[in-house]
Structure formats: structure tokens, C-alpha cells
Design a protein around this motif. Structure first.
Motif, PDB file in Angstrom:
ATOM      1  N   VAL A  25       0.826  -1.212   0.000  1.00 17.15           N
ATOM      2  CA  VAL A  25       0.000   0.000   0.000  1.00 17.15           C
ATOM      3  C   VAL A  25       0.863   1.266   0.000  1.00 17.15           C
ATOM      4  O   VAL A  25       0.625   2.178  -0.785  1.00 17.15           O
ATOM      5  CB  VAL A  25      -0.993  -0.007   1.183  1.00 17.15           C
ATOM      6  CG1 VAL A  25      -1.803   1.279   1.231  1.00 17.15           C
ATOM      7  CG2 VAL A  25      -1.918  -1.225   1.092  1.00 17.15           C
ATOM      8  N   LEU A  26       1.889   1.327   0.862  1.00 14.97           N
ATOM      9  CA  LEU A  26       2.718   2.534   0.947  1.00 14.97           C
ATOM     10  C   LEU A  26       3.998   2.467   0.120  1.00 14.97           C
ATOM     11  O   LEU A  26       4.689   3.474  -0.013  1.00 14.97           O
ATOM     12  CB  LEU A  26       3.062   2.851   2.399  1.00 14.97           C
ATOM     13  CG  LEU A  26       1.892   3.237   3.305  1.00 14.97           C
ATOM     14  CD1 LEU A  26       2.407   3.719   4.653  1.00 14.97           C
ATOM     15  CD2 LEU A  26       0.989   4.275   2.673  1.00 14.97           C
ATOM     16  N   VAL A  86      -1.340   9.633  -5.055  1.00 17.54           N
ATOM     17  CA  VAL A  86      -1.441   8.802  -3.851  1.00 17.54           C
ATOM     18  C   VAL A  86      -2.886   8.353  -3.663  1.00 17.54           C
ATOM     19  O   VAL A  86      -3.154   7.172  -3.418  1.00 17.54           O
ATOM     20  CB  VAL A  86      -0.933   9.553  -2.601  1.00 17.54           C
ATOM     21  CG1 VAL A  86      -1.206   8.750  -1.340  1.00 17.54           C
ATOM     22  CG2 VAL A  86       0.543   9.887  -2.732  1.00 17.54           C
ATOM     23  N   ILE A  87      -3.812   9.294  -3.805  1.00 19.19           N
ATOM     24  CA  ILE A  87      -5.226   8.974  -3.649  1.00 19.19           C
ATOM     25  C   ILE A  87      -5.656   7.944  -4.690  1.00 19.19           C
ATOM     26  O   ILE A  87      -6.346   6.969  -4.358  1.00 19.19           O
ATOM     27  CB  ILE A  87      -6.073  10.267  -3.733  1.00 19.19           C
ATOM     28  CG1 ILE A  87      -5.788  11.156  -2.512  1.00 19.19           C
ATOM     29  CG2 ILE A  87      -7.562   9.939  -3.852  1.00 19.19           C
ATOM     30  CD1 ILE A  87      -6.335  12.565  -2.629  1.00 19.19           C
ATOM     31  N   VAL A  93      -5.776   0.052  -4.764  1.00 18.77           N
ATOM     32  CA  VAL A  93      -5.523  -1.071  -3.849  1.00 18.77           C
ATOM     33  C   VAL A  93      -6.639  -1.226  -2.820  1.00 18.77           C
ATOM     34  O   VAL A  93      -6.527  -2.024  -1.895  1.00 18.77           O
ATOM     35  CB  VAL A  93      -4.141  -0.963  -3.154  1.00 18.77           C
ATOM     36  CG1 VAL A  93      -3.021  -0.996  -4.185  1.00 18.77           C
ATOM     37  CG2 VAL A  93      -4.039   0.271  -2.265  1.00 18.77           C
ATOM     38  N   ASN A  94      -7.709  -0.432  -2.992  1.00 13.14           N
ATOM     39  CA  ASN A  94      -8.903  -0.537  -2.150  1.00 13.14           C
ATOM     40  C   ASN A  94      -8.604  -0.278  -0.669  1.00 13.14           C
ATOM     41  O   ASN A  94      -9.067  -1.018   0.202  1.00 13.14           O
ATOM     42  CB  ASN A  94      -9.590  -1.894  -2.351  1.00 13.14           C
ATOM     43  CG  ASN A  94     -11.036  -1.863  -1.914  1.00 13.14           C
ATOM     44  OD1 ASN A  94     -11.684  -0.824  -1.958  1.00 13.14           O
ATOM     45  ND2 ASN A  94     -11.535  -3.001  -1.459  1.00 13.14           N
ATOM     46  N   TRP A  95      -7.794   0.785  -0.410  1.00 11.11           N
ATOM     47  CA  TRP A  95      -7.487   1.158   0.976  1.00 11.11           C
ATOM     48  C   TRP A  95      -8.246   2.432   1.308  1.00 11.11           C
ATOM     49  O   TRP A  95      -8.056   3.452   0.654  1.00 11.11           O
ATOM     50  CB  TRP A  95      -5.989   1.360   1.195  1.00 11.11           C
ATOM     51  CG  TRP A  95      -5.654   1.147   2.631  1.00 11.11           C
ATOM     52  CD1 TRP A  95      -5.672   2.089   3.621  1.00 11.11           C
ATOM     53  CD2 TRP A  95      -5.342  -0.089   3.254  1.00 11.11           C
ATOM     54  NE1 TRP A  95      -5.369   1.496   4.825  1.00 11.11           N
ATOM     55  CE2 TRP A  95      -5.158   0.155   4.625  1.00 11.11           C
ATOM     56  CE3 TRP A  95      -5.190  -1.390   2.784  1.00 11.11           C
ATOM     57  CZ2 TRP A  95      -4.827  -0.829   5.534  1.00 11.11           C
ATOM     58  CZ3 TRP A  95      -4.860  -2.379   3.678  1.00 11.11           C
ATOM     59  CH2 TRP A  95      -4.684  -2.101   5.043  1.00 11.11           C
ATOM     60  N   ASP A 118      -3.499   2.005   9.420  1.00 12.13           N
ATOM     61  CA  ASP A 118      -2.834   0.747   9.082  1.00 12.13           C
ATOM     62  C   ASP A 118      -3.579  -0.401   9.763  1.00 12.13           C
ATOM     63  O   ASP A 118      -4.565  -0.175  10.481  1.00 12.13           O
ATOM     64  CB  ASP A 118      -1.339   0.816   9.414  1.00 12.13           C
ATOM     65  CG  ASP A 118      -0.991   0.684  10.882  1.00 12.13           C
ATOM     66  OD1 ASP A 118      -1.892   0.479  11.733  1.00 12.13           O
ATOM     67  OD2 ASP A 118       0.203   0.786  11.211  1.00 12.13           O
ATOM     68  N   PRO A 119      -3.169  -1.658   9.556  1.00 10.25           N
ATOM     69  CA  PRO A 119      -3.900  -2.789  10.143  1.00 10.25           C
ATOM     70  C   PRO A 119      -3.969  -2.799  11.667  1.00 10.25           C
ATOM     71  O   PRO A 119      -4.845  -3.446  12.238  1.00 10.25           O
ATOM     72  CB  PRO A 119      -3.140  -4.007   9.615  1.00 10.25           C
ATOM     73  CG  PRO A 119      -2.552  -3.541   8.333  1.00 10.25           C
ATOM     74  CD  PRO A 119      -2.163  -2.108   8.598  1.00 10.25           C
TER      75      PRO A 119
END
Length: 131
Positions: A25-26, A86-87, A93-95, A118-119
Motif C-alpha cells: 500500500v505505501l 497517492v489517492i 488497492v482498495n485502501w 494501518d492494520p
């Protein structure tokens, strides 16, 4: 006396999900190294000239924070690309973005920021320097 931050330590209760978030993701790089007391194999996320060392809750390395706790961090990262990109990546990635974009005050200038979790539910701010 202090010049810059070299690294910080993140404690996770969800190792695989944490690794996925910070790498996929990052876009950080996962590295392994030998460290701690006693010396053991450890993991870290590398980006720019910094890194985030990873501790697993209940398996922390010495020395450690007095109360290492997943979900207690509030971090701000400056993106290496426009916030719009970034958006778009986070959407791909569906975050979920929980807030923003919006103007904030950074360490050296105004920043335009979005927020995700984050998780472990740490608050992650991703920003671009406002020009």
C-alpha cells in the motif's frame, strides 16, 4: 544537538497484514537485519533515508519502549509524488481514506494531507508540501 530522525519502532499485532500495508500500500521496502539483545533476525521498512523497525507484540526486542502497544502511533509521511496520485493508488488497492485531503501545518511548511489507518489502527497521514 539533534539533526534528524534515523528510525522509529512500530509494534504490530498483525505481522503479515502490517507488512502488506507498508510494502504494497505505501511502497516501502522490507529488509531483514541482525539486531537487538540478544542479536536476532529483525525486519524493517525502508523508505528514503529512514526506516521503521518492526516489533511483534509479545516478541519485542530489548531494549524497547516501556509500553509497546499496537495502534498508538500517529505518523505523517511526505509523499514522493502528487497527493492526487497517492489517492488514486489507494483507490486502486482498495485502501480507505478516512479524512482529507485538507491543509495542515508540517514541520517546515504547509502540507496538504489525507489520513488512513494501518492494520493496527495507527493513524497514517500522507502529505504533499503545499507550494
Amino acid at each position: 544537538m539533534i539533526d534528524h530522525l534515523d528510525h522509529l519502532v512500530l509494534t504490530t499485532g498483525h505481522e503479515s497484514a502490517c507488512i502488506d500495508f507498508y510494502t504494497r500500500v505505501l511502497g516501502m521496502r522490507l529488509e531483514s537485519f541482525i539486531g537487538g539483545t540478544p542479536p536476532v533476525e529483525r525486519k524493517a521498512f525502508k523508505f528514503g533515508n529512514q526506516k521503521i523497525n518492526l516489533h511483534i507484540k509479545g516478541k519485542e526486542f530489548e531494549p524497547k519502549a516501556d509500553l509497546p502497544t499496537p495502534g498508538s502511533l500517529d505518523l505523517c509521511f511526505i509523499a514522493d509524488r502528487p497527493l492526487k496520485e497517492v489517492i488514486e493508488h489507494l483507490q486502486t488497492v482498495n485502501w480507505p481514506i478516512i479524512e482529507g485531503p485538507g491543509m495542515r501545518t508540517g514541520a517546515t511548511s504547509k502540507i496538504n494531507s489525507i489520513y488512513v489507518r494501518d492494520p493496527d489502527q495507527n493513524l497514517i497521514e500522507i502529505s504533499e508540501i503545499w507550494r
